[in-house]
Design a protein around this motif. Structure first.
Motif, PDB file in Angstrom:
ATOM      1  N   ALA A   1       0.878  -1.249  -0.052  1.00 58.44           N
ATOM      2  CA  ALA A   1       0.007  -0.027  -0.318  1.00 58.44           C
ATOM      3  C   ALA A   1       0.919   1.333   0.029  1.00 58.44           C
ATOM      4  O   ALA A   1       0.432   2.254  -0.618  1.00 58.44           O
ATOM      5  N   THR A   2       1.977   1.101   0.642  1.00 55.87           N
ATOM      6  CA  THR A   2       2.718   2.463   0.865  1.00 55.87           C
ATOM      7  C   THR A   2       4.035   2.431  -0.238  1.00 55.87           C
ATOM      8  O   THR A   2       4.556   3.482  -0.234  1.00 55.87           O
ATOM      9  N   TYR A   3       4.005   1.360  -0.875  1.00 57.07           N
ATOM     10  CA  TYR A   3       5.425   1.350  -1.654  1.00 57.07           C
ATOM     11  C   TYR A   3       5.605   2.388  -2.751  1.00 57.07           C
ATOM     12  O   TYR A   3       6.531   2.891  -3.043  1.00 57.07           O
ATOM     13  N   PRO A   4       4.361   2.960  -3.427  1.00 55.66           N
ATOM     14  CA  PRO A   4       4.687   3.921  -4.391  1.00 55.66           C
ATOM     15  C   PRO A   4       5.332   5.459  -3.785  1.00 55.66           C
ATOM     16  O   PRO A   4       6.117   5.839  -4.385  1.00 55.66           O
ATOM     17  N   LEU A   5       5.097   5.601  -2.584  1.00 55.24           N
ATOM     18  CA  LEU A   5       5.503   6.631  -1.843  1.00 55.24           C
ATOM     19  C   LEU A   5       6.975   6.401  -1.279  1.00 55.24           C
ATOM     20  O   LEU A   5       7.669   7.247  -1.854  1.00 55.24           O
ATOM     21  N   GLN A   6       7.271   5.381  -1.133  1.00 55.46           N
ATOM     22  CA  GLN A   6       8.785   4.605  -1.016  1.00 55.46           C
ATOM     23  C   GLN A   6       9.452   4.938  -2.328  1.00 55.46           C
ATOM     24  O   GLN A   6      10.622   5.412  -2.175  1.00 55.46           O
ATOM     25  N   THR A   7       8.952   4.709  -3.180  1.00 58.26           N
ATOM     26  CA  THR A   7       9.666   4.758  -4.561  1.00 58.26           C
ATOM     27  C   THR A   7      10.005   6.185  -4.880  1.00 58.26           C
ATOM     28  O   THR A   7      11.190   6.615  -5.413  1.00 58.26           O
ATOM     29  N   ILE A   8       9.043   7.049  -4.467  1.00 57.09           N
ATOM     30  CA  ILE A   8       9.018   8.745  -4.774  1.00 57.09           C
ATOM     31  C   ILE A   8      10.065   9.035  -3.887  1.00 57.09           C
ATOM     32  O   ILE A   8      11.021   9.873  -4.194  1.00 57.09           O
TER      33      ILE A   8
END
Length: 186
Positions: free
Chosen positions: A98-105
């Protein structure tokens, strides 16, 4: 430290994108001084806003873990350590996904190749994050936000699952030693 850590890890990596420049640091102190000299001291805080938002990851993880554990122990059923391990792994996998896209950014910002919109402060950071999300989706599709997820799941899921088993064992032992009437969950 995270900005320096990210840059040191990526040193020597060959990039497909020719716009990305290589960095050469002789160590941690040299990296700090070069980043400050070339990009300014504020660069050391790149990715801080996503980091602050990402505190929801453990909150989501514990919420899912507790809900699944409650359901598994419904009616006073004993929950085995294996089941606790599985519940912990599932909870962490969901929270991480759920939070991985923000970790990518966050990683893109820490790497420092993104130059932003020139606005400082919180609103500039929010617009940079939003722009990076949209840019990533435009270049790589929605799944581009999840590049590297498999490695992240391997890194975090097993650790979290083991942590929950140890947590439950310590909690049960503590209650037993204190003479409280809480029954161990496994």
């Amino acid at each position: 430290m995270w900005v320096v850590n990210t840059r040191l890890k990526l040193q020597g990596v060959r990039f497909r994108n020719e716009d990305l420049h290589q960095t050469q640091y002789r160590g941690i102190f040299n990296a700090f001084s070069q980043i400050i000299a070339d990009e300014g001291v504020g660069t050391l805080w790149n990715g801080t806003l996503p980091s602050l938002i990402l505190v929801v990851n453990p909150a989501v993880q514990f919420m899912i873990y507790e809900a699944m554990k409650r359901k598994a122990g419904k009616g006073g059923r004993k929950i085995s350590s294996a089941k606790i391990f599985l519940i912990g792994a599932i909870a962490k996998a969901i929270a991480t996904t759920a939070t991985y896209p923000l970790q990518t950014i966050q990683a893109i910002l820490r790497f420092g190749q993104y130059k932003g919109d020139g606005k400082g402060g919180l609103m500039g950071s929010i617009s940079n994050i939003f722009f990076l999300f949209m840019d990533r989706i435009k270049k790589y599709g929605f799944l581009g936000l999840y590049k590297g997820l498999e490695a992240k799941l391997l890194q975090t899921v097993l650790t979290a699952a083991l942590m929950f088993v140890v947590y439950e064992k310590i909690t049960a032992t503590t209650f037993r030693v204190m003479g409280l009437n809480k029954k161990p969950t496994h």
